[in-house]
Scaffold this motif. Structure first.
Motif, PDB file in Angstrom:
ATOM      1  N   ASN A  86       0.820  -1.213   0.000  1.00  0.00           N
ATOM      2  CA  ASN A  86       0.000   0.000   0.000  1.00  0.00           C
ATOM      3  C   ASN A  86       0.852   1.259   0.000  1.00  0.00           C
ATOM      4  OD1 ASN A  86      -2.431  -1.375   0.000  1.00  0.00           O
ATOM      5  ND2 ASN A  86      -2.516  -1.513   2.231  1.00  0.00           N
ATOM      6  N   GLY A  87       2.041   1.179   0.619  1.00  0.00           N
ATOM      7  CA  GLY A  87       2.895   2.357   0.693  1.00  0.00           C
ATOM      8  C   GLY A  87       3.631   2.661  -0.595  1.00  0.00           C
ATOM      9  N   LEU A  88       4.003   1.616  -1.356  1.00  0.00           N
ATOM     10  CA  LEU A  88       4.785   1.820  -2.577  1.00  0.00           C
ATOM     11  C   LEU A  88       3.921   1.944  -3.827  1.00  0.00           C
ATOM     12  CD1 LEU A  88       7.694  -0.739  -1.975  1.00  0.00           C
ATOM     13  CD2 LEU A  88       7.830   1.756  -1.856  1.00  0.00           C
ATOM     14  N   ALA A  89       2.817   1.205  -3.878  1.00  0.00           N
ATOM     15  CA  ALA A  89       2.002   1.145  -5.092  1.00  0.00           C
ATOM     16  C   ALA A  89       1.573   2.509  -5.634  1.00  0.00           C
ATOM     17  CB  ALA A  89       0.772   0.263  -4.848  1.00  0.00           C
ATOM     18  N   PRO A  90       1.140   3.458  -4.805  1.00  0.00           N
ATOM     19  CA  PRO A  90       0.682   4.736  -5.368  1.00  0.00           C
ATOM     20  C   PRO A  90       1.768   5.517  -6.097  1.00  0.00           C
ATOM     21  CG  PRO A  90      -0.069   4.476  -3.096  1.00  0.00           C
ATOM     22  CD  PRO A  90       0.920   3.408  -3.344  1.00  0.00           C
ATOM     23  N   TRP A  91       3.043   5.274  -5.801  1.00  0.00           N
ATOM     24  CA  TRP A  91       4.122   6.078  -6.367  1.00  0.00           C
ATOM     25  C   TRP A  91       4.662   5.523  -7.683  1.00  0.00           C
ATOM     26  CZ3 TRP A  91       4.582  10.595  -4.028  1.00  0.00           C
ATOM     27  CH2 TRP A  91       4.163  10.707  -2.694  1.00  0.00           C
ATOM     28  N   VAL A  92       4.314   4.279  -8.031  1.00  0.00           N
ATOM     29  CA  VAL A  92       4.862   3.677  -9.258  1.00  0.00           C
ATOM     30  C   VAL A  92       3.799   3.479 -10.331  1.00  0.00           C
ATOM     31  CG1 VAL A  92       6.727   2.533  -8.003  1.00  0.00           C
ATOM     32  CG2 VAL A  92       4.563   1.333  -8.334  1.00  0.00           C
ATOM     33  N   GLY A  93       2.581   3.915 -10.068  1.00  0.00           N
ATOM     34  CA  GLY A  93       1.501   3.695 -11.025  1.00  0.00           C
ATOM     35  C   GLY A  93       1.714   4.377 -12.362  1.00  0.00           C
ATOM     36  N   TRP A  94       2.538   5.438 -12.399  1.00  0.00           N
ATOM     37  CA  TRP A  94       2.754   6.176 -13.647  1.00  0.00           C
ATOM     38  C   TRP A  94       3.856   5.560 -14.508  1.00  0.00           C
ATOM     39  CZ3 TRP A  94       7.570   8.358 -14.563  1.00  0.00           C
ATOM     40  CH2 TRP A  94       8.444   8.382 -13.468  1.00  0.00           C
ATOM     41  N   LEU A  95       4.642   4.640 -13.946  1.00  0.00           N
ATOM     42  CA  LEU A  95       5.743   4.028 -14.683  1.00  0.00           C
ATOM     43  C   LEU A  95       5.245   2.925 -15.606  1.00  0.00           C
ATOM     44  CD1 LEU A  95       8.353   3.640 -11.797  1.00  0.00           C
ATOM     45  CD2 LEU A  95       8.519   5.231 -13.722  1.00  0.00           C
ATOM     46  N   GLY A  97       4.850  -0.579 -16.636  1.00  0.00           N
ATOM     47  CA  GLY A  97       4.996  -1.759 -15.792  1.00  0.00           C
ATOM     48  C   GLY A  97       4.287  -1.605 -14.471  1.00  0.00           C
ATOM     49  N   ARG A  98       3.986  -0.374 -14.113  1.00  0.00           N
ATOM     50  CA  ARG A  98       3.199   0.012 -12.952  1.00  0.00           C
ATOM     51  C   ARG A  98       3.536  -0.793 -11.690  1.00  0.00           C
ATOM     52  NH1 ARG A  98      -0.403   0.549 -17.282  1.00  0.00           N
ATOM     53  NH2 ARG A  98      -1.687  -1.265 -16.820  1.00  0.00           N
ATOM     54  N   LEU A  99       2.597  -1.574 -11.164  1.00  0.00           N
ATOM     55  CA  LEU A  99       2.768  -2.155  -9.837  1.00  0.00           C
ATOM     56  C   LEU A  99       3.814  -3.265  -9.783  1.00  0.00           C
ATOM     57  CD1 LEU A  99      -0.901  -2.286  -8.492  1.00  0.00           C
ATOM     58  CD2 LEU A  99       0.780  -0.452  -8.391  1.00  0.00           C
ATOM     59  N   LEU A 100       4.310  -3.725 -10.930  1.00  0.00           N
ATOM     60  CA  LEU A 100       5.389  -4.706 -10.916  1.00  0.00           C
ATOM     61  C   LEU A 100       6.660  -4.119 -10.293  1.00  0.00           C
ATOM     62  CD1 LEU A 100       4.896  -6.326 -14.420  1.00  0.00           C
ATOM     63  CD2 LEU A 100       4.625  -7.476 -12.219  1.00  0.00           C
ATOM     64  N   HIS A 101       6.776  -2.794 -10.370  1.00  0.00           N
ATOM     65  CA  HIS A 101       7.946  -2.147  -9.762  1.00  0.00           C
ATOM     66  C   HIS A 101       7.925  -2.244  -8.236  1.00  0.00           C
ATOM     67  CE1 HIS A 101       9.376  -0.459 -13.540  1.00  0.00           C
ATOM     68  NE2 HIS A 101       8.141  -0.060 -13.811  1.00  0.00           N
ATOM     69  N   VAL A 102       6.742  -2.536  -7.671  1.00  0.00           N
ATOM     70  CA  VAL A 102       6.662  -2.699  -6.219  1.00  0.00           C
ATOM     71  C   VAL A 102       7.544  -3.860  -5.773  1.00  0.00           C
ATOM     72  CG1 VAL A 102       5.128  -3.300  -4.301  1.00  0.00           C
ATOM     73  CG2 VAL A 102       4.377  -1.662  -6.025  1.00  0.00           C
ATOM     74  N   GLY A 125       7.268 -11.517  -1.593  1.00  0.00           N
ATOM     75  CA  GLY A 125       6.420 -12.370  -2.419  1.00  0.00           C
ATOM     76  C   GLY A 125       5.068 -12.640  -1.789  1.00  0.00           C
ATOM     77  N   ARG A 126       5.065 -12.946  -0.504  1.00  0.00           N
ATOM     78  CA  ARG A 126       3.790 -13.208   0.184  1.00  0.00           C
ATOM     79  C   ARG A 126       2.908 -11.967   0.209  1.00  0.00           C
ATOM     80  NH1 ARG A 126       3.854 -18.102   2.615  1.00  0.00           N
ATOM     81  NH2 ARG A 126       5.860 -19.014   3.202  1.00  0.00           N
ATOM     82  N   MET A 127       3.529 -10.805   0.227  1.00  0.00           N
ATOM     83  CA  MET A 127       2.779  -9.555   0.284  1.00  0.00           C
ATOM     84  C   MET A 127       2.264  -9.138  -1.097  1.00  0.00           C
ATOM     85  SD  MET A 127       3.771  -6.204  -0.720  1.00  0.00           S
ATOM     86  CE  MET A 127       5.531  -6.307  -0.521  1.00  0.00           C
ATOM     87  N   SER A 128       3.092  -9.266  -2.133  1.00  0.00           N
ATOM     88  CA  SER A 128       2.750  -8.666  -3.424  1.00  0.00           C
ATOM     89  C   SER A 128       2.035  -9.612  -4.386  1.00  0.00           C
ATOM     90  CB  SER A 128       4.015  -8.130  -4.101  1.00  0.00           C
ATOM     91  OG  SER A 128       4.872  -9.188  -4.486  1.00  0.00           O
ATOM     92  N   LEU A 129       2.372 -10.893  -4.365  1.00  0.00           N
ATOM     93  CA  LEU A 129       1.812 -11.803  -5.369  1.00  0.00           C
ATOM     94  C   LEU A 129       0.277 -11.847  -5.369  1.00  0.00           C
ATOM     95  CD1 LEU A 129       4.276 -14.840  -5.447  1.00  0.00           C
ATOM     96  CD2 LEU A 129       3.806 -13.201  -7.262  1.00  0.00           C
ATOM     97  N   PRO A 130      -0.369 -11.989  -4.201  1.00  0.00           N
ATOM     98  CA  PRO A 130      -1.840 -11.999  -4.239  1.00  0.00           C
ATOM     99  C   PRO A 130      -2.426 -10.717  -4.823  1.00  0.00           C
ATOM    100  CG  PRO A 130      -1.038 -12.787  -2.120  1.00  0.00           C
ATOM    101  CD  PRO A 130       0.137 -12.217  -2.838  1.00  0.00           C
ATOM    102  N   GLU A 131      -1.840  -9.561  -4.497  1.00  0.00           N
ATOM    103  CA  GLU A 131      -2.346  -8.291  -5.014  1.00  0.00           C
ATOM    104  C   GLU A 131      -2.148  -8.186  -6.523  1.00  0.00           C
ATOM    105  OE1 GLU A 131      -3.966  -5.928  -3.488  1.00  0.00           O
ATOM    106  OE2 GLU A 131      -3.909  -6.849  -1.498  1.00  0.00           O
ATOM    107  N   LEU A 132      -0.973  -8.584  -7.004  1.00  0.00           N
ATOM    108  CA  LEU A 132      -0.697  -8.495  -8.437  1.00  0.00           C
ATOM    109  C   LEU A 132      -1.544  -9.491  -9.217  1.00  0.00           C
ATOM    110  CD1 LEU A 132       3.202  -8.107  -8.323  1.00  0.00           C
ATOM    111  CD2 LEU A 132       1.523  -6.327  -8.824  1.00  0.00           C
ATOM    112  N   GLN A 133      -1.734 -10.691  -8.679  1.00  0.00           N
ATOM    113  CA  GLN A 133      -2.584 -11.679  -9.343  1.00  0.00           C
ATOM    114  C   GLN A 133      -4.023 -11.184  -9.432  1.00  0.00           C
ATOM    115  OE1 GLN A 133      -1.793 -15.066  -6.846  1.00  0.00           O
ATOM    116  NE2 GLN A 133      -0.210 -15.894  -8.210  1.00  0.00           N
TER     117      GLN A 133
END
Length: 437
Positions: A86-95, A97-102, A125-133
């Motif tokens: 939640n802390g990193l996702a809002p800052w990479v949305g413009w790049l 590849g977007r949330l993959l940079h998280v 991995g445990r934190m990001s994979l479910p969100e990205l999927q």
């Protein structure tokens, strides 16, 4: 057969046999070293073992090791992993590849906290994979970014592997930490660049772009990450500026980590005890390996193995480039079966004298070899990060390996860049030439 060559073959065979039998690395090192000295040297074994163990166990850089491990264990038990996405996702949305940079940035932050490749890959991995999927991102790239970025735990300071290398090679830990900063940033840039290029080429495989958040909302979501980032920057910055030695900065890091845990209400007696016990177990394990490695170093020195190998290298007339290439292959092979600390400990007694004979800067090589060990972490058949991601994703080891392949090649590119432009490693350490260990 030459006695030195015979000793080398027997020691290597015995070590492989003991490790293959599941014997602890430290016990295997001590057994092989004492056996070799008893068979091939006339030295008074008991006196030498006692003095070697004492000399290896009181080195000042060792004091930083348990402190940095404890700092990481405290932060690991805070809400850092839960708040990271939640802390990193809002800052990479413009790049692109977007949330993959998280995955890349999250692994960079966790690397500075945990100092471990497997812990970094598992936590992020445990934190990001479910969100990205859930958002429909490409699974292969998700796994690949975690495999590659998880290796950052070995290079980004405060790295446990770099502390161990500093002790083994008698290099300043502070200068090694600073030497790892630019290569770590280079790897992050290469990984994020690959994600951006891939996403631009495969636009049809990217999910719909999410609506941007107001700046105030971005800050609110990132608020829990800011203290951790400031703490890490302060710890590394105090070393870089010469204000504190690594040991002193680690002590302040523990105080900061305890404050963060208190403020986030994750500091309980149970979490405090668990973090302390985990740090003690890890530190004792690494220290046990280091002191037994000192015995092995003494054994090979008395037998004359480094001089023998140096003479062989001179006879082969290998250039510096070819020597590095051969050593790279050796470390990749070792990394398929062992973790980073064990690789350094097993090889240091033989490799370091060869490097000095060839005129290779040991500080530069410390960073270079960590990059190579990172490559081995995602190399089959026994790349540790591959098994970590296989357990998290439920995919076959073959699928995980194919996903990690582009990032293995990026690590190869980073190693090549470092070999061609050694200033990437040596520039920052040269600014703190007089910093303490």
């Amino acid at each position: 057969m030459d006695q030195t060559l015979l000793a080398l073959i027997l020691m290597f065979g015995a070590l492989v046999a003991l490790l293959g039998a599941g014997i602890w690395v430290a016990v295997a090192l001590a057994a092989v070293a004492t056996g070799a000295m008893a068979l091939f040297t006339p030295v008074p074994l008991a006196n030498l073992l006692a003095s070697t163990l004492w000399e290896a166990s009181w080195q000042w850089p060792l004091t930083a090791l348990p402190l940095f491990v404890w700092m990481g264990e405290i932060l690991f038990r805070t809400r850092l992993s839960r708040d990271m996405f939640n802390g990193l996702a809002p800052w990479v949305g413009w790049l692109p590849g977007r949330l993959l940079h998280v995955n890349v940035l999250g692994c960079g932050i966790m690397a500075a906290v945990a100092g471990s490749s497997a812990v970094t890959a598992t936590t992020v991995g445990r934190m990001s994979l479910p969100e990205l999927q859930r958002r429909g991102y490409d699974e292969r790239l998700m796994i690949g970014t975690l495999a590659g970025s998880g290796t950052l735990g070995l290079i980004i300071p405060p790295s446990i592997v770099l502390i161990v290398y500093g002790i083994l090679a008698h290099q300043s830990v502070a200068r090694l930490f600073m030497g790892g900063v630019l290569p770590g940033l280079l790897l992050i840039a290469l990984f994020m660049g690959y994600i951006a290029v891939w996403s631009l080429i495969h636009r049809d495989r990217m999910p719909q772009k999410e609506s941007p958040l107001p700046f105030a909302e971005k800050l609110r979501r990132s608020s829990r990450l800011i203290p951790v980032v400031v703490l890490i920057a302060g710890v590394i910055g105090s070393i870089y500026s010469g204000i504190a030695t690594p040991t002193e900065s680690a002590a302040f890091g523990i105080l900061g980590a305890l404050m963060i845990a208190t403020v986030t209400r994750t500091l309980t007696w149970e979490s405090f005890r668990d973090s302390l016990m985990a740090a003690m177990r890890i530190s004792c394990m690494i220290t046990f390996i280091i002191v037994t490695a000192a015995i092995l170093s003494s054994a090979v020195a008395f037998i004359g193995i480094p001089q023998y190998l140096a003479e062989q290298v001179d006879q082969w007339q290998l250039s510096t480039g070819w020597l590095l290439f051969v050593l790279t292959l050796v470390f990749i092979l070792l990394g398929c079966f062992l973790e980073g600390v064990s690789i350094l400990v097993l090889s240091s007694a033989v490799i370091l004298p060869m490097l000095e004979s060839a005129g290779i800067d040991l500080l530069w090589f410390g960073i270079y070899v960590v990059i190579i060990i990172e490559m081995a972490q995602i190399t089959p058949p026994v790349g540790f990060n591959l098994f970590v991601l296989q357990s998290i994703t439920g995919r076959s080891i073959w699928q995980v390996t194919l996903s990690a392949l582009p990032f293995f090649l990026l690590l190869c590119l980073a190693a090549l860049i470092m070999a061609l432009v050694p200033g990437i490693v040596t520039w920052l350490p040269s600014l703190i030439q007089g910093a303490g260990s």
